[in-house]
Scaffold this motif. Structure first.
Motif, PDB file in Angstrom:
ATOM      1  N   ILE A  54     100.257  95.857 -27.767  1.00 16.53           N
ATOM      2  CA  ILE A  54      99.063  95.180 -27.238  1.00 16.53           C
ATOM      3  C   ILE A  54      98.103  94.903 -28.387  1.00 16.53           C
ATOM      4  O   ILE A  54      97.739  95.821 -29.136  1.00 16.53           O
ATOM      5  CB  ILE A  54      98.374  96.051 -26.177  1.00 16.53           C
ATOM      6  N   VAL A  55      97.701  93.650 -28.543  1.00 20.24           N
ATOM      7  CA  VAL A  55      96.836  93.241 -29.644  1.00 20.24           C
ATOM      8  C   VAL A  55      95.589  92.562 -29.085  1.00 20.24           C
ATOM      9  O   VAL A  55      95.687  91.560 -28.370  1.00 20.24           O
ATOM     10  CB  VAL A  55      97.568  92.287 -30.612  1.00 20.24           C
ATOM     11  N   GLY A  56      94.420  93.101 -29.421  1.00 17.89           N
ATOM     12  CA  GLY A  56      93.160  92.526 -28.964  1.00 17.89           C
ATOM     13  C   GLY A  56      92.561  91.594 -30.008  1.00 17.89           C
ATOM     14  O   GLY A  56      92.707  91.818 -31.217  1.00 17.89           O
ATOM     15  N   HIS A  57      91.877  90.544 -29.529  1.00 19.15           N
ATOM     16  CA  HIS A  57      91.248  89.558 -30.412  1.00 19.15           C
ATOM     17  C   HIS A  57      89.846  89.222 -29.888  1.00 19.15           C
ATOM     18  O   HIS A  57      89.588  89.339 -28.686  1.00 19.15           O
ATOM     19  CB  HIS A  57      92.069  88.267 -30.475  1.00 19.15           C
ATOM     20  N   THR A  58      88.982  88.759 -30.775  1.00 20.83           N
ATOM     21  CA  THR A  58      87.654  88.287 -30.395  1.00 20.83           C
ATOM     22  C   THR A  58      87.397  86.930 -31.035  1.00 20.83           C
ATOM     23  O   THR A  58      88.174  86.474 -31.886  1.00 20.83           O
ATOM     24  CB  THR A  58      86.549  89.255 -30.869  1.00 20.83           C
ATOM     25  N   ASP A  59      86.290  86.289 -30.644  1.00 16.14           N
ATOM     26  CA  ASP A  59      85.868  85.095 -31.375  1.00 16.14           C
ATOM     27  C   ASP A  59      85.019  85.541 -32.563  1.00 16.14           C
ATOM     28  O   ASP A  59      84.909  86.746 -32.845  1.00 16.14           O
ATOM     29  CB  ASP A  59      85.121  84.118 -30.458  1.00 16.14           C
ATOM     30  N   SER A  60      84.449  84.589 -33.273  1.00 14.83           N
ATOM     31  CA  SER A  60      83.714  84.923 -34.494  1.00 14.83           C
ATOM     32  C   SER A  60      82.242  85.241 -34.251  1.00 14.83           C
ATOM     33  O   SER A  60      81.495  85.487 -35.203  1.00 14.83           O
ATOM     34  CB  SER A  60      83.821  83.775 -35.508  1.00 14.83           C
ATOM     35  N   THR A  61      81.804  85.205 -32.976  1.00 12.97           N
ATOM     36  CA  THR A  61      80.421  85.559 -32.672  1.00 12.97           C
ATOM     37  C   THR A  61      80.203  87.037 -32.985  1.00 12.97           C
ATOM     38  O   THR A  61      80.957  87.887 -32.531  1.00 12.97           O
ATOM     39  CB  THR A  61      80.106  85.292 -31.196  1.00 12.97           C
ATOM     40  N   GLY A  62      79.172  87.341 -33.734  1.00  9.12           N
ATOM     41  CA  GLY A  62      78.926  88.728 -34.106  1.00  9.12           C
ATOM     42  C   GLY A  62      79.639  89.091 -35.398  1.00  9.12           C
ATOM     43  O   GLY A  62      80.433  88.322 -35.951  1.00  9.12           O
ATOM     44  N   SER A  63      79.392  90.278 -35.867  1.00 10.00           N
ATOM     45  CA  SER A  63      79.947  90.737 -37.145  1.00 10.00           C
ATOM     46  C   SER A  63      81.252  91.484 -36.926  1.00 10.00           C
ATOM     47  O   SER A  63      81.612  91.850 -35.801  1.00 10.00           O
ATOM     48  CB  SER A  63      78.944  91.667 -37.833  1.00 10.00           C
ATOM     49  N   ASP A  64      81.968  91.720 -38.031  1.00  7.63           N
ATOM     50  CA  ASP A  64      83.199  92.512 -37.956  1.00  7.63           C
ATOM     51  C   ASP A  64      82.919  93.923 -37.436  1.00  7.63           C
ATOM     52  O   ASP A  64      83.776  94.526 -36.791  1.00  7.63           O
ATOM     53  CB  ASP A  64      83.857  92.593 -39.334  1.00  7.63           C
ATOM     54  N   ALA A  65      81.743  94.425 -37.725  1.00 14.60           N
ATOM     55  CA  ALA A  65      81.388  95.777 -37.269  1.00 14.60           C
ATOM     56  C   ALA A  65      81.363  95.856 -35.748  1.00 14.60           C
ATOM     57  O   ALA A  65      81.561  96.928 -35.174  1.00 14.60           O
ATOM     58  CB  ALA A  65      80.033  96.177 -37.839  1.00 14.60           C
ATOM     59  N   ILE A  66      81.130  94.713 -35.089  1.00 16.87           N
ATOM     60  CA  ILE A  66      81.143  94.663 -33.621  1.00 16.87           C
ATOM     61  C   ILE A  66      82.513  94.233 -33.104  1.00 16.87           C
ATOM     62  O   ILE A  66      83.066  94.825 -32.176  1.00 16.87           O
ATOM     63  CB  ILE A  66      80.059  93.687 -33.113  1.00 16.87           C
ATOM     64  N   ASN A  67      83.067  93.189 -33.727  1.00 19.91           N
ATOM     65  CA  ASN A  67      84.297  92.591 -33.219  1.00 19.91           C
ATOM     66  C   ASN A  67      85.525  93.469 -33.410  1.00 19.91           C
ATOM     67  O   ASN A  67      86.403  93.524 -32.528  1.00 19.91           O
ATOM     68  CB  ASN A  67      84.531  91.236 -33.891  1.00 19.91           C
ATOM     69  N   ASP A  68      85.634  94.148 -34.534  1.00 20.61           N
ATOM     70  CA  ASP A  68      86.830  94.951 -34.789  1.00 20.61           C
ATOM     71  C   ASP A  68      86.994  96.069 -33.761  1.00 20.61           C
ATOM     72  O   ASP A  68      88.063  96.197 -33.153  1.00 20.61           O
ATOM     73  CB  ASP A  68      86.808  95.513 -36.215  1.00 20.61           C
ATOM     74  N   PRO A  69      85.968  96.898 -33.542  1.00 25.03           N
ATOM     75  CA  PRO A  69      86.146  97.939 -32.519  1.00 25.03           C
ATOM     76  C   PRO A  69      86.293  97.378 -31.107  1.00 25.03           C
ATOM     77  O   PRO A  69      87.019  97.944 -30.287  1.00 25.03           O
ATOM     78  CB  PRO A  69      84.885  98.796 -32.654  1.00 25.03           C
TER      79      PRO A  69
END
Length: 222
Positions: free
Chosen positions: A150-165
């Motif tokens: 299972i692989v989760g993804h986000t868009d680019s809104t926000g920083s890596d500090a938010i998107n990665d977790p």
């Protein structure tokens, strides 16, 4: 006994004819074949061509070599098992009309691409009700040889500090849902890619929505 250049020419012509026939048969059958049947036919066609060419070049009978090569190729092409094909069809039915994409990958894995309007609200990792029937079908009658990634993804809104977790939390939520329905943790792995693997541009809302997704892979051990 060595084959003279003159005798090798007809053999090579026969090999070319075998190749042409194998290609034509495969192309004609593709439209009505299942994923598993296509894999078998493709493997058989490639094996037949290879066998014919090798047989001709080494002085053997092109037809016999093609038959042997076709049999070997069919086995190699049929890496997509009956169980995986049945699971693909079941998941396609369970996700019909939801926007979830169900496909076979080139490396013989079953891939589900679950968009944001089915999987998670923006900025959250709570599984939506629309996603549950699809996840329920993943765990139903799953062959013990199958591993789920299972692989989760986000868009680019926000920083890596938010998107990665956040991407990792979404993958973990899917894992926990499947685990609560009997799928052993040892048969699942998770990863979070944050916004690093977009499938669309992040300059539009539609593109960002496409990038906010979960990908689920089913792979069968050899």
């Amino acid at each position: 006994m060595r084959t003279s250049p003159s005798s090798a020419v007809p053999a090579l012509r026969r090999a070319g004819l075998v190749a042409l026939i194998a290609t034509a048969v495969f192309a004609a059958g593709c439209a009505s074949m299942s994923e598993r049947e296509r894999g078998t036919a493709q493997g058989a066609g490639i094996g037949a061509v290879a066998g014919a060419v090798i047989g001709s070049a080494t002085g053997g009978k092109a037809g016999k070599s093609a038959a042997i090569g076709g049999a070997v190729g069919a086995i190699a092409g049929n890496l997509w098992s009956k169980h995986m094909e049945e699971k693909r069809e079941a998941l396609a039915r369970a996700s019909q009309g939801t926007g979830v994409e169900v496909a076979r990958t080139e490396d013989n894995r079953l891939k589900l691409n679950v968009p944001s309007d089915v999987s998670f609200d923006t900025g959250r990792a709570d599984i939506k009700p629309q996603m549950r029937p699809v996840l329920d079908e993943i765990g139903r009658n799953l062959d013990p040889k199958v591993h789920v990634t299972i692989v989760g993804h986000t868009d680019s809104t926000g920083s890596d500090a938010i998107n990665d977790p956040l991407s990792r939390e979404r993958a973990a939520a899917v894992r926990d849902y499947l685990g609560a329905r009997g799928l052993a943790a040892s048969r699942m792995s998770t990863a979070g890619r944050g916004s690093r693997e977009p499938v669309a541009g992040n300059d539009t809302e539609a593109g960002r929505a496409a990038n906010r997704r979960v990908e689920i892979f089913l792979s069968e051990a050899g």
